[in-house]
Design an enzyme around this catalytic site. Structure first.
Site, PDB file in Angstrom:
ATOM      1  N   LYS A 180       0.831  -1.199   0.000  1.00  0.00           N
ATOM      2  CA  LYS A 180       0.000   0.000   0.000  1.00  0.00           C
ATOM      3  C   LYS A 180       0.874   1.262   0.000  1.00  0.00           C
ATOM      4  O   LYS A 180       2.079   1.178   0.232  1.00  0.00           O
ATOM      5  CB  LYS A 180      -0.921  -0.015   1.224  1.00  0.00           C
ATOM      6  CG  LYS A 180      -1.672  -1.342   1.401  1.00  0.00           C
ATOM      7  CD  LYS A 180      -2.537  -1.674   0.194  1.00  0.00           C
ATOM      8  CE  LYS A 180      -3.458  -2.867   0.413  1.00  0.00           C
ATOM      9  NZ  LYS A 180      -2.783  -4.175   0.303  1.00  0.00           N
TER      10      LYS A 180
HETATM   11  C1  LIG Z   1      -9.151  -4.984  -0.702  1.00  0.00           C
HETATM   12  C2  LIG Z   1      -8.326  -5.529   0.421  1.00  0.00           C
HETATM   13  N1  LIG Z   1      -8.898  -5.814   1.600  1.00  0.00           N
HETATM   14  C3  LIG Z   1      -8.178  -6.273   2.649  1.00  0.00           C
HETATM   15  C4  LIG Z   1      -6.821  -6.494   2.540  1.00  0.00           C
HETATM   16  C5  LIG Z   1      -6.065  -7.043   3.718  1.00  0.00           C
HETATM   17  O1  LIG Z   1      -5.163  -6.106   4.226  1.00  0.00           O
HETATM   18  P1  LIG Z   1      -4.083  -6.553   5.338  1.00  0.00           P
HETATM   19  O2  LIG Z   1      -2.984  -7.239   4.616  1.00  0.00           O
HETATM   20  O3  LIG Z   1      -3.647  -5.268   5.968  1.00  0.00           O
HETATM   21  O4  LIG Z   1      -4.783  -7.437   6.307  1.00  0.00           O
HETATM   22  C6  LIG Z   1      -6.169  -6.217   1.340  1.00  0.00           C
HETATM   23  C7  LIG Z   1      -4.722  -6.443   1.217  1.00  0.00           C
HETATM   24  O5  LIG Z   1      -4.175  -6.527   0.172  1.00  0.00           O
HETATM   25  C8  LIG Z   1      -6.937  -5.722   0.253  1.00  0.00           C
HETATM   26  O6  LIG Z   1      -6.366  -5.442  -0.927  1.00  0.00           O
END
Ligand SMILES: Cc1ncc(COP(=O)(O)O)c(C=O)c1O
Length: 390
Positions: A180
Site C-alpha cells: 500500500k
Molecule cells: C481490498 C483488500 N482488503 C483487505 C486487505 C487485507 O489487508 P491486510 O494485509 O492489511 O490485512 C487487502 C490487502 O491486500 C486488500 O487489498
C-alpha cells in the site's frame, strides 16, 4: 529486476522506529494514540482506531456492524480474499457480487439483486485505490438497515467527492501492508464518525478490556481492569505507529508522484487499441495503488504469456485482482456463482510496476514489453516524469 512495488521508507522512518524502541515503550502506547489522532485529522473522520492489519479491522467492523452467524454479507469476489473472509470470521455467509468494469467496484446494480432478509452488511471495496460510489450504495442500503462497511485497504490518499476516501463511511478499514502507499510493515486503521463505535472497536482490539494498557500505566492509583466482552489481540505496536506517523506526512507527495507516473502509463499504453486501464472515476480520484491493465480479447498474446515476457525482461508484474469465489476456500458452499465481469477481469488483467522511485527509463522498459507483445512499435516520445524525489 523492476519490482511491482517498492515501499518508500528511509532514514526518517528508521529514526522514528529507533526512537520508539529506545523509549522502552514498544507495544501499543503513546505513538499509536498520536498516529490515530493524526489519521483521524488527515481523513477528517471523527475517530481512528489502529489495528494489526486491515483484515483485523474488517473483522472488528463486522462485529461492530452487528453481523452474526447466519447473516449474509455482500462482498465483491474481485478482491483480495480477506474481504470475504471477514464475513466468515463472524459466521456469516459471504455473498459474492459482480463489479463494474470501469472501477472494478460494486455498484447498486450488482448488489441489489442479491439483497435478502438476511443481508446485514455490504463490504464496499475501493479496489486498487479507486474509490467506490459510497453514497449510491448507502442510498440502497441505509433504508433497509444494511450497514455499508468500506474496505479502504488500498485507498489511503484517494478522494471521494473531494474528501479523503473512507471519510463518509460509518466504518472504513485501511491497510498499511507494504503493497500500500502508506506502510507500517503490517498494520491497519478503522475510521468512524461514531464515538461509541470507536470505543467498542478500541475495546475489541484489546481483549475486551475496559481500560487500555497505556491508560493503566499512566494512572497514579491502582486500576483493576474488567473484560466486558470477548475481544482479540489486534493491537498495533508503537514501533509501527512511529513509522506510520512519518509515512502519513509523506502521503501527499507519494500520491502526487504516483499520479504523475500513472498519467504517463495512461498516455503511452493508451495507444494500444482495446487496452483498458485504471482511471479516476467521475466522482473522485484514485491513488493508483495498483496500476492494472485489462487486455482486449484479441490481444496478440495471452495474459500469462505477457506476464512471462515481462518476467523475461526483468519486470516483476502480477496477475490482476483475484476472484475469491473461484478459490478452494470457498468451494464448500455447494454452488458457484457466475460473475462474468469478475471472471473476465481477473483472468485478462495484469498489474504493472508503479512505485515512487520508478524512473521514466524503467517505466519505458515495462511499456516496451507490452508494446512488443501487442506487436506494435514503441517510441517513448517526450513524456519524461520529473525526477523521483526519494
Ligand atoms: C481490498 C483488500 N482488503 C483487505 C486487505 C487485507 O489487508 P491486510 O494485509 O492489511 O490485512 C487487502 C490487502 O491486500 C486488500 O487489498
Amino acid at each position: 529486476m523492476i519490482p511491482v512495488i517498492r515501499p518508500l521508507l528511509g532514514a526518517e522512518e528508521a529514526a522514528a522506529a529507533a526512537e520508539a524502541i529506545m523509549s522502552g515503550w514498544v507495544a501499543q502506547g503513546p505513538r499509536v494514540a498520536e498516529f490515530e489522532a493524526a489519521f483521524a485529522e488527515a481523513t477528517g473522520s471523527g475517530h481512528a482506531v489502529a489495528v494489526s492489519s486491515c483484515t483485523a479491522g474488517l473483522h472488528l467492523a463486522m462485529i461492530a456492524a452487528g453481523v452474526r452467524p447466519g447473516d449474509e454479507v455482500v462482498v465483491p469476489s474481485l478482491s483480495f480474499i480477506a474481504t470475504a473472509n471477514a464475513a466468515r470470521y463472524v459466521g456469516a455467509e459471504a455473498v459474492f457480487a459482480d463489479v463494474d468494469p470501469a472501477t472494478l467496484n460494486l455498484t447498486p446494480a450488482t448488489v441489489e439483486p442479491l439483497l435478502t432478509e438476511r443481508t446485514r452488511a455490504v463490504i464496499l471495496v475501493d479496489q486498487a485505490g479507486v474509490p467506490a460510489d459510497l453514497d449510491a450504495m448507502r442510498a440502497l442500503c441505509d433504508p433497509r438497515g444494511i450497514t455499508v462497511v468500506e474496505d479502504a485497504a488500498c485507498a489511503a490518499g484517494a478522494t471521494y467527492h473531494g474528501r479523503p476516501a473512507g471519510a463518509r463511511a460509518s466504518l472504513a478499514a485501511f491497510s498499511f501492508h507494504p503493497r500500500k502507499l502508506l506502510t507500517t510493515g503490517e498494520g491497519g486503521m478503522i475510521i468512524t464518525p461514531d464515538p461509541d463505535l470507536a470505543a467498542r472497536l478500541r475495546r475489541l482490539r484489546e481483549h475486551g478490556m475496559d481500560v487500555s494498557a497505556a491508560a493503566r500505566h499512566a494512572a497514579h492509583q491502582p486500576v483493576i481492569e474488567r473484560y466486558l466482552e470477548v475481544g482479540y489481540n489486534y493491537r498495533m505496536t508503537d514501533v509501527q505507529a512511529a513509522i506510520g506517523l512519518v509515512q502519513l506526512r509523506r502521503l501527499g507527495d507519494i500520491v502526487t508522484r504516483r499520479r504523475q507516473l500513472a498519467r504517463r502509463y495512461q498516455q503511452l499504453l493508451g495507444q494500444i487499441p482495446g487496452l483498458k486501464m485504471i482511471a479516476d472515476p467521475a466522482y473522485g480520484t484514485t491513488n493508483f495503488q495498483s496500476f492494472w491493465v485489462a487486455l482486449p480479447d484479441d490481444f496478440a498474446v495471452t495474459r500469462n504469456e505477457l506476464l512471462q515476457r515481462l518476467a523475461d525482461a526483468g519486470v516483476s508484474a502480477r496477475r490482476g485482482i483475484m476472484a475469491a469465489h473461484l478459490e478452494p476456500a470457498y468451494a464448500d458452499r455447494g454452488h458457484r456463482e457466475h460473475l462474468p465481469m469478475t471472471e473476465r477481469l481477473s483472468s485478462s488483467s495484469v498489474i504493472l510496476p508503479l512505485f515512487h522511485q520508478l524512473t521514466s527509463d524503467e517505466q519505458d522498459q515495462v511499456i516496451r514489453v507490452v508494446f512488443d507483445a501487442a506487436d506494435l512499435p514503441f517510441s517513448p516520445g517526450r513524456q519524461p516524469v520529473t525526477a523521483a524525489v526519494v
